[in-house]
Every structure is written in structure tokens, then in C-alpha cells.
Enzyme design. Structure first.
Site, PDB file in Angstrom:
ATOM      1  N   CYS A   1      -6.283  -5.215  -7.883  1.00 52.62           N
ATOM      2  CA  CYS A   1      -6.067  -4.818  -6.493  1.00 52.62           C
ATOM      3  C   CYS A   1      -5.565  -5.998  -5.652  1.00 52.62           C
ATOM      4  O   CYS A   1      -4.997  -5.791  -4.582  1.00 52.62           O
ATOM      5  CB  CYS A   1      -7.326  -4.204  -5.893  1.00 52.62           C
ATOM      6  SG  CYS A   1      -8.806  -5.196  -6.065  1.00 52.62           S
ATOM      7  N   HIS A   2      -5.722  -7.212  -6.159  1.00 53.42           N
ATOM      8  CA  HIS A   2      -5.210  -8.382  -5.440  1.00 53.42           C
ATOM      9  C   HIS A   2      -3.676  -8.380  -5.385  1.00 53.42           C
ATOM     10  O   HIS A   2      -3.091  -9.093  -4.575  1.00 53.42           O
ATOM     11  CB  HIS A   2      -5.715  -9.682  -6.079  1.00 53.42           C
ATOM     12  CG  HIS A   2      -5.319  -9.866  -7.503  1.00 53.42           C
ATOM     13  ND1 HIS A   2      -6.034  -9.314  -8.552  1.00 53.42           N
ATOM     14  CD2 HIS A   2      -4.273 -10.530  -8.066  1.00 53.42           C
ATOM     15  CE1 HIS A   2      -5.464  -9.645  -9.697  1.00 53.42           C
ATOM     16  NE2 HIS A   2      -4.384 -10.374  -9.429  1.00 53.42           N
TER      17      HIS A   2
ATOM     18  N   GLU B   1      -1.198 -16.387 -10.668  1.00 54.95           N
ATOM     19  CA  GLU B   1      -0.201 -15.596 -11.377  1.00 54.95           C
ATOM     20  C   GLU B   1       1.210 -16.087 -11.077  1.00 54.95           C
ATOM     21  O   GLU B   1       2.064 -16.091 -11.961  1.00 54.95           O
ATOM     22  CB  GLU B   1      -0.364 -14.120 -11.018  1.00 54.95           C
ATOM     23  CG  GLU B   1      -1.656 -13.542 -11.565  1.00 54.95           C
ATOM     24  CD  GLU B   1      -1.829 -12.058 -11.294  1.00 54.95           C
ATOM     25  OE1 GLU B   1      -0.868 -11.409 -10.840  1.00 54.95           O
ATOM     26  OE2 GLU B   1      -2.938 -11.543 -11.555  1.00 54.95           O
TER      27      GLU B   1
ATOM     28  N   ASN C   1     -12.521  -0.328  -5.360  1.00 51.38           N
ATOM     29  CA  ASN C   1     -12.335  -0.728  -6.754  1.00 51.38           C
ATOM     30  C   ASN C   1     -13.519  -1.591  -7.209  1.00 51.38           C
ATOM     31  O   ASN C   1     -13.718  -2.682  -6.685  1.00 51.38           O
ATOM     32  CB  ASN C   1     -11.027  -1.514  -6.870  1.00 51.38           C
ATOM     33  CG  ASN C   1     -10.814  -2.135  -8.229  1.00 51.38           C
ATOM     34  OD1 ASN C   1     -11.409  -1.746  -9.215  1.00 51.38           O
ATOM     35  ND2 ASN C   1      -9.936  -3.131  -8.271  1.00 51.38           N
TER      36      ASN C   1
ATOM     37  N   TYR D   1       0.845  -1.196   0.000  1.00 55.81           N
ATOM     38  CA  TYR D   1       0.000   0.000   0.000  1.00 55.81           C
ATOM     39  C   TYR D   1       0.880   1.246   0.000  1.00 55.81           C
ATOM     40  O   TYR D   1       0.578   2.234  -0.672  1.00 55.81           O
ATOM     41  CB  TYR D   1      -0.936   0.001   1.210  1.00 55.81           C
ATOM     42  CG  TYR D   1      -1.975  -1.088   1.125  1.00 55.81           C
ATOM     43  CD1 TYR D   1      -3.202  -0.865   0.507  1.00 55.81           C
ATOM     44  CD2 TYR D   1      -1.738  -2.361   1.652  1.00 55.81           C
ATOM     45  CE1 TYR D   1      -4.156  -1.866   0.414  1.00 55.81           C
ATOM     46  CE2 TYR D   1      -2.685  -3.369   1.571  1.00 55.81           C
ATOM     47  CZ  TYR D   1      -3.886  -3.116   0.949  1.00 55.81           C
ATOM     48  OH  TYR D   1      -4.825  -4.118   0.852  1.00 55.81           O
TER      49      TYR D   1
END
Length: 168
Positions: A135-136, A162, A127, A103
Site C-alpha cells: 500500500c506504500h 525501492e 490493509n 488512488y
């Protein structure tokens, strides 16, 4: 006109909401992508038209992402959000596939002071485009998974997906 559809995914049934657009691939700009159980999310309204075909392009991209074949979405979004939220969301879109930022990193990226980390977190939490606006990929300063509106288990699923594709 607002259109919507649902799409089965590894995260559960996704709700896709969009607006007709002459410039969007497939003719629909995405306004919201939500997962089951998320508070304050879009729900289908009586004056919306259910139209899966309007989301053919978006759905194809989402399936390719979940199959590990797509690492960057090419989807037009509708507006929304305050100026600050839009800056934060733009920073999210710049986080590469398979990478994470904190963040604090996002705050620094948009030129906000360290004290703005909570505001950045609130903007990320607002979001409306989960998965496609990643945002993950934002984690706590200590590396912990924190604050995913879709639930921490889904955040872990997306990061694992990912990560697996990065090493394959």
C-alpha cells in the site's frame, strides 16, 4: 492456532501474526504485519503462541526485501476484509516493485467509479499486511505522499528503498 513473532527492521520492530497452514511455505500463513504506533493494529493476545520459527520463511523474505534482494513476496495470506477491500488489496499486489499508482488509478483498476476514491483509500488504510501488500506504492493524484497507516516517514523509506534498487 494463531502464532506471532517480532522482527527488527529498518521501519522498527514489526509484529507478524499468522495462522498455521499446511499449504504455506514454512507452514504459516500471514494474517497481519504491523509497525509500531499504528492505530487499531493487532497486538499479541494471551491465547496466541509466540513462535519465531513459524515465521522463518516470512522473516527471510522480509530481510531479503529490506536488503534489496527481493522485489516480490511469495507469502500465503489468510483471508479477511470485505469483498471490496479484497479487490483493492489484490490491486495493490499487482503494483510492480519500484512503481507507484494513485488512488484514482487503483479505483479504475478495480472498475470502481471516480467517486469511489475515498472508499479505495479507506480499504487501503485497512490493509493488515503492511510492506508485503504494498500500500506504500499508492500516492496522491498530485504525486504527494498521503495516507500511509504506518506513517508517511515509513512510506518514504519504503519508496526510497525501492527507488534505489531500481537504479542500482
Amino acid at each position: 492456532m494463531t502464532v506471532y513473532t517480532t522482527l527488527d527492521s529498518p521501519l522498527g520492530e514489526l509484529l507478524l501474526v499468522g495462522e498455521e497452514s499446511a499449504t504455506a511455505k514454512g507452514g504459516t500463513a500471514l494474517a497481519a504485519l504491523t509497525v509500531p504506533g499504528r492505530k487499531n493494529d493487532a497486538v499479541a493476545q494471551d491465547d496466541w503462541a509466540e513462535d519465531a520459527e513459524s515465521f522463518a520463511e516470512i522473516s527471510a523474505q522480509l530481510r531479503s526485501y529490506f536488503d534489496g534482494r527481493l522485489t516480490h513476496f511469495d507469502i500465503e495470506y489468510t483471508g479477511g476484509g470485505s469483498g471490496f477491500q479484497q479487490r483493492v488489496w489484490k490491486a495493490l499486489e499487482a503494483i510492480p516493485y519500484g512503481s507507484t499508482l494513485t488512488y484514482g488509478d487503483v479505483a479504475a483498476h478495480i472498475g470502481a467509479p471516480k467517486a469511489a476514491v475515498r472508499a479505495v483509500g479507506r480499504a487501503i488504510g485497512a490493509n493488515p499486511l503492511l510492506v508485503v501488500r504494498p500500500c506504500h506504492r499508492v500516492i496522491g493524484a498530485d504525486g504527494a505522499l498521503t495516507g500511509y497507516a504506518g506513517g508517511l516517514e515509513r512510506k518514504r523509506q519504503l519508496l526510497d528503498l525501492e527507488s534505489l534498487r531500481q537504479t542500482a
